[in-house]
Structures are given as structure tokens and as C-alpha cells.
Scaffold this active site. Structure first.
Site, PDB file in Angstrom:
ATOM      1  N   SER A   1       0.889  -1.264   0.106  1.00  0.00           N
ATOM      2  CA  SER A   1      -0.005   0.031  -0.059  1.00  0.00           C
ATOM      3  C   SER A   1       0.798   1.165   0.127  1.00  0.00           C
ATOM      4  O   SER A   1       1.799   1.342  -0.925  1.00  0.00           O
ATOM      5  CB  SER A   1      -0.901  -0.060   1.149  1.00  0.00           C
ATOM      6  OG  SER A   1      -1.936   0.863   1.136  1.00  0.00           O
TER       7      SER A   1
ATOM      8  N   ASP B   1      -5.715  -3.180  -2.872  1.00  0.00           N
ATOM      9  CA  ASP B   1      -4.639  -3.049  -1.803  1.00  0.00           C
ATOM     10  C   ASP B   1      -4.290  -4.514  -0.966  1.00  0.00           C
ATOM     11  O   ASP B   1      -4.816  -5.268  -0.556  1.00  0.00           O
ATOM     12  CB  ASP B   1      -5.606  -2.344  -0.621  1.00  0.00           C
ATOM     13  CG  ASP B   1      -4.426  -1.620   0.422  1.00  0.00           C
ATOM     14  OD1 ASP B   1      -3.642  -2.344   1.029  1.00  0.00           O
ATOM     15  OD2 ASP B   1      -4.643  -0.404   0.381  1.00  0.00           O
TER      16      ASP B   1
END
Length: 269
Positions: A28, A147
Site C-alpha cells: 500500500s 490493496d
């Protein structure tokens, strides 16, 4: 936005010439921060957080009601490309294996990307694409991704599987943080109910996080792990844009980054 802490850590590493690693794995915002770090673009991450990510164009909760992305990664990527493009060639020249963690929308399992220069932008965006908060589809190599924190939020065990035996982990939560399933997580899973594997992965994120933390605190006998983690929860939360909070957590990252350099050197084999 909690990634501003790791920006401080990495800025100190770069300024100090501290670079003993041959493998770098990011998830991320951590993957994006690592990319700028590996490219040697000092200050790029800080400018991104303080000059761009504090704008309403990037985060606007009101967009959720209009079924648009609360977190507009497309706007941020375009702004960075115009102002300060990532030096993907410099990353490719590094003698460091750079892995970007994402999550498969189809299986809910982690996907460990080693992106080419042409794939780097999409790989980093996919790794940062929070389900529901960012709506467009992203695919790398034909695999639809979201993500990486959904399926492998702290990939130290993956580093170990790849042969790492001395691992430095930069975290944005205190070392003993315990995650639990929250109403927000249950709501997100419900909104993803048409993608059952991904919804199940979202519901399992807390358990996955706890397994990762257990590995950090009890690694195999042949593995040494050094954690760089804030002693108390950061002032910055997931979508905080308050400059004072960001400044405080960036400064804390710098302090603990300098401390980590000393600890790493003191325990050198």
C-alpha cells in the site's frame, strides 16, 4: 495517510546512506514510499503527503454518497506524474529485489508483484487501492487487484520465504497492536458481497494481521527481526489530512529511523 511515519524513517535512511538491504517489500502506501526511496528521490514522498495528499481532490468523504472514490488515486498519480515523476529507471538499476504486495479480487489471496518499469505505476496504485474507497478496476498482468493490506499487511513472513534472515520492518502501528473485526470492516465486506472471495479476505484481515504480528514477535530461530514502530498510536489516521498531525508523525518517523540505524549496526553479525 499513516504512511507519513515511514516517510520520516526512509528520509533519514537516505540522508544517512543507510542501505544494507537486498530485498524490499512494500504494501500500500509503504510500497509507494519504498519506490521513491529506492529511486533515490529524496523529499518526493514528503512533498506528496504535504503538498498533494492534504488536498480535497485526493480525499473527499462526500464522494462516497455519489458512488465515487473517496480516495482519488487517479488524481494523485496524475499530479505526481506532472510534478515529479517516479524515476522507474533508477529503481530498475538498483541491485535490490523490489516486491509490491497486492490482493487478487478474484481469489482474495496476496499477489507478490515484481513490476517492470512499465508496470510500476499500475502495481503501486493496485497495492494502494482500498476496496470500496477506490472504485475503478486495476489489473496487472491480467489479474484484477486491490490493496495488499487486505491479504498480507506485514509481509515479513514472505521476506523470510524468499531467504531473508535479517529483516527490518517499518510499521505504522505500535508493535503490540491487536486488530479486531470492526463495523467498518463488516460494512466493507457487505458492500463487496458480489465478490465473495474478496469479501471473505476483508473479513479475515484482522486475523491475518495478528498472524503477521505473531511472526514478528516469535520468528524462526535462524531469523532476526528489528521493528521500527511508533510507541503509541499515531496522531494520523487512515484519512487524516491535518498538517499538524502529519508533521508530528513525520518527525517521529525521523527520530525512530535514526534509532533504527543505531540498533541495526549494534546487532550486526
Amino acid at each position: 495517510m499513516r504512511g507519513v511515519f515511514s516517510v520520516g524513517v526512509l528520509d533519514v535512511f537516505l540522508e544517512s546512506g543507510f542501505d544494507p538491504f537486498d530485498l524490499a517489500i512494500g504494501v500500500s502506501a509503504g510500497a509507494c514510499n519504498l519506490a521513491s526511496h529506492l529511486a533515490g528521490q529524496h523529499g518526493r514522498n514528503r512533498r506528496s503527503y504535504f503538498d498533494l495528499m492534504t488536498r480535497r481532490e485526493f480525499i473527499d468523504r462526500r464522494r462516497f454518497l455519489r458512488r465515487r472514490s473517496v480516495v482519488d488515486l487517479d488524481w494523485l498519480w496524475d499530479a505526481l506524474a506532472e510534478r515529479e515523476p517516479l524515476d522507474v529507471t533508477a529503481i530498475a538499476r538498483r541491485d535490490v529485489e523490489f516486491i509490491v504486495v497486492a490482493t487478487s479480487r478474484q481469489t482474495g489471496l496476496p499477489v507478490y508483484l515484481r513490476p517492470s518499469p512499465d508496470e510500476m505505476s499500475d502495481a503501486l496504485k493496485a497495492s494502494s487501492a482500498l476496496p470500496v474507497l477506490y472504485r475503478p478496476d486495476i489489473a496487472v498482468g491480467g489479474v484484477r487487484l486491490v490493496d495488499g493490506g487486505v491479504s498480507d499487511p506485514i509481509p515479513a513472513e514472505e521476506a523470510y520465504r524468499r531467504g531473508a534472515r535479517r529483516i527490518l520492518v517499518v510499521r505504522t502501528r505500535p508493535a503490540l497492536t491487536v486488530k479486531t473485526e470492526t463495523l467498518m470492516v463488516r460494512t466493507m465486506a457487505w458492500l463487496l458481497r458480489r465478490e465473495p472471495a474478496l469479501a471473505a479476505a476483508v473479513l479475515a484481515t484482522a486475523a491475518c494481521y495478528q498472524r503477521s504480528v505473531a511472526f514478528l514477535h516469535a520468528p524462526p530461530p535462524d531469523c532476526e527481526i528489528l521493528q521500527v514502530a511508533p510507541p503509541v498510536p499515531l496522531a494520523t489516521k487512515r484519512t487524516t489530512q491535518t498538517r499538524a498531525a502529519l508533521e508530528r508523525d513525520y518527525a517521529l518517523g525521523r527520530t525512530l529511523g535514526a534509532d533504527a540505524i543505531g540498533r541495526w549496526s549494534a546487532t550486526a553479525l
